[in-house]
Scaffold this motif. Structure first.
Motif, mmCIF file in Angstrom:
data_model
loop_
_atom_site.group_PDB
_atom_site.id
_atom_site.type_symbol
_atom_site.label_atom_id
_atom_site.label_comp_id
_atom_site.label_asym_id
_atom_site.label_seq_id
_atom_site.Cartn_x
_atom_site.Cartn_y
_atom_site.Cartn_z
ATOM 1 N N TYR A 91 60.180 114.046 -25.907
ATOM 2 C CA TYR A 91 59.461 114.309 -24.657
ATOM 3 C C TYR A 91 58.018 113.860 -24.804
ATOM 4 N N ARG A 92 57.331 113.772 -23.680
ATOM 5 C CA ARG A 92 55.936 113.331 -23.653
ATOM 6 C C ARG A 92 55.076 114.396 -22.979
ATOM 7 N N LEU A 93 53.807 114.402 -23.345
ATOM 8 C CA LEU A 93 52.810 115.269 -22.710
ATOM 9 C C LEU A 93 51.700 114.392 -22.147
ATOM 10 N N PHE A 94 51.399 114.574 -20.877
ATOM 11 C CA PHE A 94 50.290 113.866 -20.246
ATOM 12 C C PHE A 94 49.113 114.826 -20.161
ATOM 13 N N ASN A 95 48.024 114.508 -20.860
ATOM 14 C CA ASN A 95 46.855 115.385 -20.956
ATOM 15 C C ASN A 95 45.675 114.810 -20.185
ATOM 16 N N GLU A 100 51.034 117.968 -18.550
ATOM 17 C CA GLU A 100 52.305 117.754 -17.850
ATOM 18 C C GLU A 100 53.343 117.286 -18.865
ATOM 19 N N ALA A 101 54.463 118.023 -18.939
ATOM 20 C CA ALA A 101 55.532 117.684 -19.868
ATOM 21 C C ALA A 101 56.669 116.993 -19.131
ATOM 22 N N GLY A 102 57.280 116.010 -19.776
ATOM 23 C CA GLY A 102 58.396 115.316 -19.154
ATOM 24 C C GLY A 102 59.066 114.373 -20.127
ATOM 25 N N LEU A 118 62.659 121.540 -21.988
ATOM 26 C CA LEU A 118 61.397 121.043 -21.440
ATOM 27 C C LEU A 118 60.657 122.152 -20.704
ATOM 28 N N GLU A 119 61.412 123.089 -20.116
ATOM 29 C CA GLU A 119 60.787 124.200 -19.410
ATOM 30 C C GLU A 119 59.992 125.078 -20.380
ATOM 31 N N THR A 121 51.144 125.635 -20.551
ATOM 32 C CA THR A 121 50.305 126.290 -19.540
ATOM 33 C C THR A 121 49.560 127.473 -20.138
ATOM 34 N N GLN A 122 50.259 128.273 -20.972
ATOM 35 C CA GLN A 122 49.600 129.416 -21.619
ATOM 36 C C GLN A 122 48.519 128.947 -22.588
#
Length: 262
Positions: free
Chosen positions: A128-132, A145-147, A230-231, A238-239
């Motif tokens: 998965y990827r994280l957009f920061n 954002e994870a996806g 992914l959830e 978020t935390q």
């Protein structure tokens, strides 16, 4: 020694003090800070267990600026060393490299936002990827954002959501990834009146703020936990983003979290 002599040899306090060349005041002295020292030690141990990538500076700034304890840094550092917490990480030999040109420091919020991607994988091996996205001024984290696939449309959607509650930035700083050089993203930025500042290929130091943020996220939570879905990744992200902005000390802000910095 004087205490043992009085207790075991049935010698008077005066005689014991005279024999060991100490005053009776010194003999009768009892430390008033033992309880506080115990509290400091417990807090330091808890912090270093939870935040394994923090050194003394981060721990002290957290206790002082986030939790409000006013203990002297020398006292806290003495206890930190007595607990051998300063020996947790073996220093690595660093290579000598040319010093990159310093980035221009923003003077207020929403001047420059930096963006970048991170990669990891779930327990089942799916990547998965994280957009920061961060605001460079106080290193405030704006979005994670994870996806499994974060194309330019997802990037635009995240930025549009940010613009619903943030002022429009003057510029977006990013690398030359396909999501950022796509016609769709370039057209969106032009339509919004936002400048795109691309870094030179092979020079990640020109995007140093987001690279440092990525490293913090990597060692702060991404590499510490295994996620099944992914959830779960998005919920934890978020935390952690709230903790980063409200409680985690940042050296660029004088040891204060981004949202506590003046």
């Amino acid at each position: 020694m004087a205490l043992d002599t009085v207790a075991n040899k049935k010698v008077s306090i005066r005689l014991a003090c005279s024999a060991f060349s100490i005053s009776e005041t010194c003999y009768r002295y009892q430390s008033q800070n033992s309880d506080e020292n115990t509290q400091i030690a417990e807090l330091l141990v808890d912090l270093t267990v939870e935040q394994t990538d923090w050194g003394f500076g981060q721990c002290f700034h957290y206790l002082r600026n986030t939790k409000g304890y006013l203990w002297n840094h020398k006292r806290v550092y003495r206890i930190y060393c007595e607990l051998a917490l300063n020996l947790r990480i073996r220093p690595r030999r660093r290579l000598k490299r040319n010093v990159p040109e310093p980035l221009k420091e923003p003077t207020k919020s929403d001047q420059v936002w930096s963006m970048d991607f991170m990669h990891d994988q779930l327990v089942d091996g799916r990547k998965y990827r994280l957009f920061n996205v961060i605001d460079d001024f106080k290193r405030e984290g704006l979005a994670i954002e994870a996806g499994f696939s974060l194309l330019s449309q997802r990037v635009i959607r995240v930025l549009d959501q940010l613009l619903e509650w943030r002022k429009k930035p003057i510029a977006l700083r990013c690398d030359n990834g396909p999501e950022f050089i796509s016609h769709e993203f370039v057209h969106w930025a032009k339509k919004k009146g936002i400048r795109i500042d691309y870094i030179q290929p092979g020079n990640p130091q020109q995007n140093a703020y987001i690279e440092r943020y990525n490293r913090t996220a990597r060692y702060g939570w991404v590499s510490k936990h295994l996620f099944d879905s992914l959830e779960e990744v998005q919920d934890y992200a978020t935390q952690w983003l709230w903790f980063y902005n409200h409680e985690r000390p940042h050296t660029a802000n004088g040891g204060k979290p981004p949202l506590m910095a003046a």
